[in-house]
Structure formats: C-alpha cells, structure tokens
Scaffold this active site. Structure first.
Site, PDB file in Angstrom:
ATOM      1  N   ASP A 455      -1.159   3.023  -1.225  1.00 55.64           N
ATOM      2  CA  ASP A 455       0.206   2.837  -0.762  1.00 55.64           C
ATOM      3  C   ASP A 455       0.303   1.435  -0.155  1.00 55.64           C
ATOM      4  O   ASP A 455      -0.324   1.142   0.863  1.00 55.64           O
ATOM      5  CB  ASP A 455       0.532   3.911   0.283  1.00 55.64           C
ATOM      6  CG  ASP A 455       1.993   3.893   0.718  1.00 55.64           C
ATOM      7  OD1 ASP A 455       2.653   2.848   0.554  1.00 55.64           O
ATOM      8  OD2 ASP A 455       2.468   4.920   1.238  1.00 55.64           O
ATOM      9  N   HIS A 456       1.104   0.575  -0.786  1.00 63.89           N
ATOM     10  CA  HIS A 456       1.181  -0.812  -0.335  1.00 63.89           C
ATOM     11  C   HIS A 456       1.873  -0.939   1.020  1.00 63.89           C
ATOM     12  O   HIS A 456       1.842  -2.018   1.642  1.00 63.89           O
ATOM     13  CB  HIS A 456       1.921  -1.659  -1.378  1.00 63.89           C
ATOM     14  CG  HIS A 456       1.251  -2.971  -1.654  1.00 63.89           C
ATOM     15  ND1 HIS A 456       0.776  -3.799  -0.657  1.00 63.89           N
ATOM     16  CD2 HIS A 456       0.965  -3.603  -2.831  1.00 63.89           C
ATOM     17  CE1 HIS A 456       0.246  -4.874  -1.190  1.00 63.89           C
ATOM     18  NE2 HIS A 456       0.332  -4.790  -2.517  1.00 63.89           N
ATOM     19  N   ARG A 457       2.477   0.127   1.514  1.00 64.17           N
ATOM     20  CA  ARG A 457       3.087   0.075   2.838  1.00 64.17           C
ATOM     21  C   ARG A 457       2.036   0.110   3.945  1.00 64.17           C
ATOM     22  O   ARG A 457       2.268  -0.408   5.041  1.00 64.17           O
ATOM     23  CB  ARG A 457       4.062   1.242   3.022  1.00 64.17           C
ATOM     24  CG  ARG A 457       5.266   1.226   2.109  1.00 64.17           C
ATOM     25  CD  ARG A 457       6.065   2.511   2.251  1.00 64.17           C
ATOM     26  NE  ARG A 457       5.284   3.686   1.867  1.00 64.17           N
ATOM     27  CZ  ARG A 457       5.730   4.942   1.926  1.00 64.17           C
ATOM     28  NH1 ARG A 457       6.974   5.172   2.358  1.00 64.17           N
ATOM     29  NH2 ARG A 457       4.964   5.950   1.567  1.00 64.17           N
TER      30      ARG A 457
END
Length: 485
Positions: A455-457
């Site tokens: 998850d790039h968040r």
C-alpha cells in the site's frame, strides 16, 4: 402445556451478516435435544453446524436449502415440553400436527418471552447470541416411545438417519464435510480411528475407509456397497457434486447456453474483498530474483537432524516476521476515517490456500513469537482444516500480513492483490534450476522470484525495497536471519 420458542440465526462472529442454508439436519415433527445441530450453514468464512439451544419438537422451519438468511432471521420453532409421557400410545400428542407449508411460514406466532421459563433451553451462548438465563442442569427431551420419530442424533455423528440405538458418546469430528461424506457412504464414524491430533477424524480417514470397503452402517449401507469404492469421494457413484461445480441449486442456464453461477459463500467473500482492495488501496509492486540454493540446503540439514519436519513456507514465514520487525510500516492498516496509519504490534500471518471450496486465507496468530518448527505445524493444521472445510471464522480473519505461495502452481511470478485491510503481501514463485552468476562464475542454482505488493499510502518504494531486499538476503544467506533471533 407446550411452549413454542423461536430459534433465530445467531451471530456467527467476525461481523458476518448472513449465511446460506446448506442442509437441514432435522425435519418438521422431529424431536431435538438441547444443543443438537439442526442446520448446516455456509458463511463467507466457513461451513458451520448450528446447534439449537432448545429441546422439544420442531414445529416449523424457515427457508429451503440454498436460501440466504440474515443474522437474526428465524430458523425454526420448537415446542418445548411437548414430548409424550412414557406409556402413551399416541405419538401425535407429542407435538402439534405439522402444517404442510410449515417450511415456509410459521403455523402460529412464536413466544416472545425472552427468559422466564425456558426449561428446555441450554443457556449456552453462541457468538453474540444467548438463550436467556442459564439453567442449573441441561434437560434433554427424549423421543416418545411408541412409534414416534427418532431424534436424528445418529445422523450428525455419521450414522444413517433412524439408526437404532443411542450414540454412546461424542465422535472426534469437527468438520461438517467429513460428517457428510461418511453419512453419504453409510460409514459409522465410531468405527474409524482418526489420524489427526488427539484422534481427530479427518477427510483422508473417511476416504481411506471408503477405498478399503469398511462395512457401512444403517440403511444407506446397502446403497454405498453397490457403488465403486476406488479413489476419493469424487469418484464414488453416490458422491456429491464437487465444490465449485454449477448445480441446479446454484446455477442457472440462459437461453443462449451461458451458465450463471451466483457469487456466494467463500467465492463471494473473496470477490468482495479483492474488489474493495482494488478500489481503496493504491498498490504498487516490486520484485527480485534470489538464489535459494543455500536456503534449501539449510532446510535439508534441519530435517536431517531429526524431529518434526520444517516446511519451506514456514522458513519464508520466519523470514517475513524478521523483516517486518525491521520495517513495521508493512504490518499496518490505514484508518481512512481518521486519516491515520495504524502500526500493529502483533504479526498475524495469513497464507493463501487453494481448496475445493475456493481460495481461503487461514491466519497464524502471533507468528512473530513462533519458531520455524511451530510454524510448520500450524501451517499443516490450518491447511488440512481448510481442505476439510473445518476452519472457524476466527482462523480466517484478523491477518496483518499475507504470504502467497503461487509457486506451487508452477509459475514464476505474479502481482498479488493485497488482502484488505492489510498493507502488503509477499508472493513466492516456484524455485527452479536456472543459470546464475555465483562467486564470479556461471553456475546452475535454485532461483526463486519474490514479489511484494504494498500500500503506497503506508510507505514509499524505499521501505518496500528495503523489506524485499532483506527477505532476499535471508533466502540467499540464511545465516543473516540469525542476527534477528
């Protein structure tokens, strides 16, 4: 005077809101005992036998097999205190005459009084459900003696319906699928010796008994004896349709010949979760090839030393827990409402397992505290439970990071979809002999491709790359893992 009590579909845990009726274990007019399983349902997580907390006579059922019911909907009504006294010659006095449409509508409004005099209720609590005040002792209602129906307790223990004689004690079976397989082939589970932990009877035990022609019990024995007993249950003439195969109850054919299969149960839950993952998680994937020759050699040395065997997936799990300790961002979840990243203190490691009912992801809880040996044992236990349909909702939920060993299908690489609401998944390809530069020379080595979807968040490529590189270093040089122990 009999008191009619309504038994509703209980909350089966983990936020499940509905269940599909797979098979009724009782009929209208049957006498049921306290806590006797009355229906087999399939949730989005597992197959479950639901026990009725009341003892008495079944007066109505709600819903046919294949019907989905929401939690809290009526399942059946039971007339408590309606059993006929000993010596009474008319069994019909044990219960009101069943209505021909009792399976679809109640014959009369059920009693709504929640607690006062439910002497036929166990007081046992399912998940989020109780029968009111507990009783000092459990009262079991016995069937009427003169020609009345026999309570189908023998059915749930693997015997044929209506088999004479009481069940002497509980049978070491937890899987409804194992019970069903034994029942359909007329096997008496009490005659089998389980190969599982503490004598637990597994599906393989029943299939072996079918192949070896163990004598059948009850009325179904004659039918089973005429069927072929070679191979697994799916090859026997009386076997049920394999899971996943469209049937009249689960599929419909359009005029053009196309077949429509409802997305229900496990398949429906997987579809919803994967769709939600794609909609909500901005994922990215990085991958690396690693030389797994030394890891395979280390595993061979461990297993040659004696003791329980250590599986390859357990070694990868041990490496992952060490990598997550260095990069805790990947063992997290995103609280979108609060706009916060929640770093989780425990590693509950999920792993993808393919079963006859579809893809399931059992969870090894507190994997960061487990040794490679204990991880091997837990992976084996959960895999067998998944194949037999015996996984509980708790064993299928609560994961914080997932391993996906798609190499068992003979493929080198993949881009896994994150198991929402987790933050990452590690994919493991097949380990295959390939040309590799080793110590400055070209050699044939055992190479595996590792892929990490994250998850790039929660992190950027630097963190994800650091995690994946550490995993690859441990695969290529298992001694690196010793620093984390």
């Amino acid at each position: 005077m009999a008191q009619v009590l309504e038994f509703k579909l209980p909350d089966l845990g983990e936020g499940l809101t509905e269940a599909e009726i797979v098979r009724w274990l009782v009929s209208v007019g049957d006498v049921v005992a306290v806590d006797q399983p009355v229906v087999e349902v399939e949730t989005a997580k597992a197959m479950v036998e639901v026990p009725c907390p009341y003892g008495g006579v079944v007066t109505a059922r709600y819903g046919e097999e294949g019907t989905e019911l929401p939690v809290g909907a009526p399942l059946l009504t039971v007339a408590v205190g309606a059993s006929a006294p000993a010596g009474e010659s008319t069994p019909a006095a044990a219960a009101p005459a069943p209505d021909p449409v009792a399976d679809s509508a109640p014959t009369r409004p059920p009693a709504q009084d929640p607690a006062p005099s439910r002497e036929g209720a166990s007081g046992n609590v399912l998940v989020g459900y109780g029968t009111g005040a507990p009783v000092a002792r459990r009262r079991r209602v016995r069937p009427p003696v003169n020609g009345a129906r026999t309570a189908p307790s023998a059915v749930r223990d693997g015997g044929a319906a209506g088999a004479p004689g009481p069940v002497p004690g509980p049978v070491a079976v937890v899987s409804p699928l194992v019970r069903r397989l034994a029942r359909e082939h007329g096997l008496d589970l009490r005659t089998l010796t389980g190969s599982g932990r503490d004598g637990l009877i597994l599906r393989c035990d029943v299939e072996r008994a079918i192949r070896e022609g163990v004598p059948a019990s009850g009325a179904q024995g004659a039918t089973a004896a005429t069927a072929s007993t070679v191979g697994t249950a799916s090859t026997v003439a009386t076997a049920p349709t394999p899971a996943g195969t469209p049937t009249a109850a689960t599929a419909s054919t359009t005029r053009s010949g196309a077949t429509r299969v409802p997305l229900r149960g496990v398949r429906g839950a997987v579809a919803e979760k994967l769709t939600r993952s794609r909609h909500e998680i901005p994922d990215a994937t990085c991958w690396v090839d690693a030389d797994a020759t030394e890891l395979l050699a280390a595993r061979a040395a461990m297993n040659a030393a004696g003791g329980p065997k250590i599986s390859l997936i357990a070694l990868f799990a041990r490496i992952c827990t060490a990598a997550l300790a260095r990069h805790p961002e990947l063992n997290s979840t995103v609280d979108t409402a609060a706009r916060e990243i929640v770093l989780l203190p425990e590693v509950h490691l999920g792993f993808a397992a393919q079963t006859d009912r579809g893809l399931v992801v059992p969870v090894v809880r507190d994997a960061h505290t487990c040794s490679a040996e204990s991880l091997s044992a837990e992976f084996a236990r959960l895999t067998e439970a998944g194949r037999s349909g015996a996984l509980t909702p708790r064993e299928l939920t609560g994961g914080t990071f997932t391993l996906n060993n798609y190499g068992v299908f003979g493929v080198d690489g993949s881009t896994p979809i994150i198991n929402h609401p987790e933050a990452a998944m590690l994919g493991i390809g097949r380990i295959a002999a390939k040309p590799w530069v080793h110590q400055g020379e070209l050699a044939v080595r055992q190479v595996v491709q590792l892929s990490l979807t994250f998850d790039h968040r929660v992190c950027d490529g630097g963190t994800a790359g650091g995690f994946l590189r550490y995993v690859a270093d441990c695969v290529e040089q298992p001694a690196v893992l010793l620093r984390a122990l």
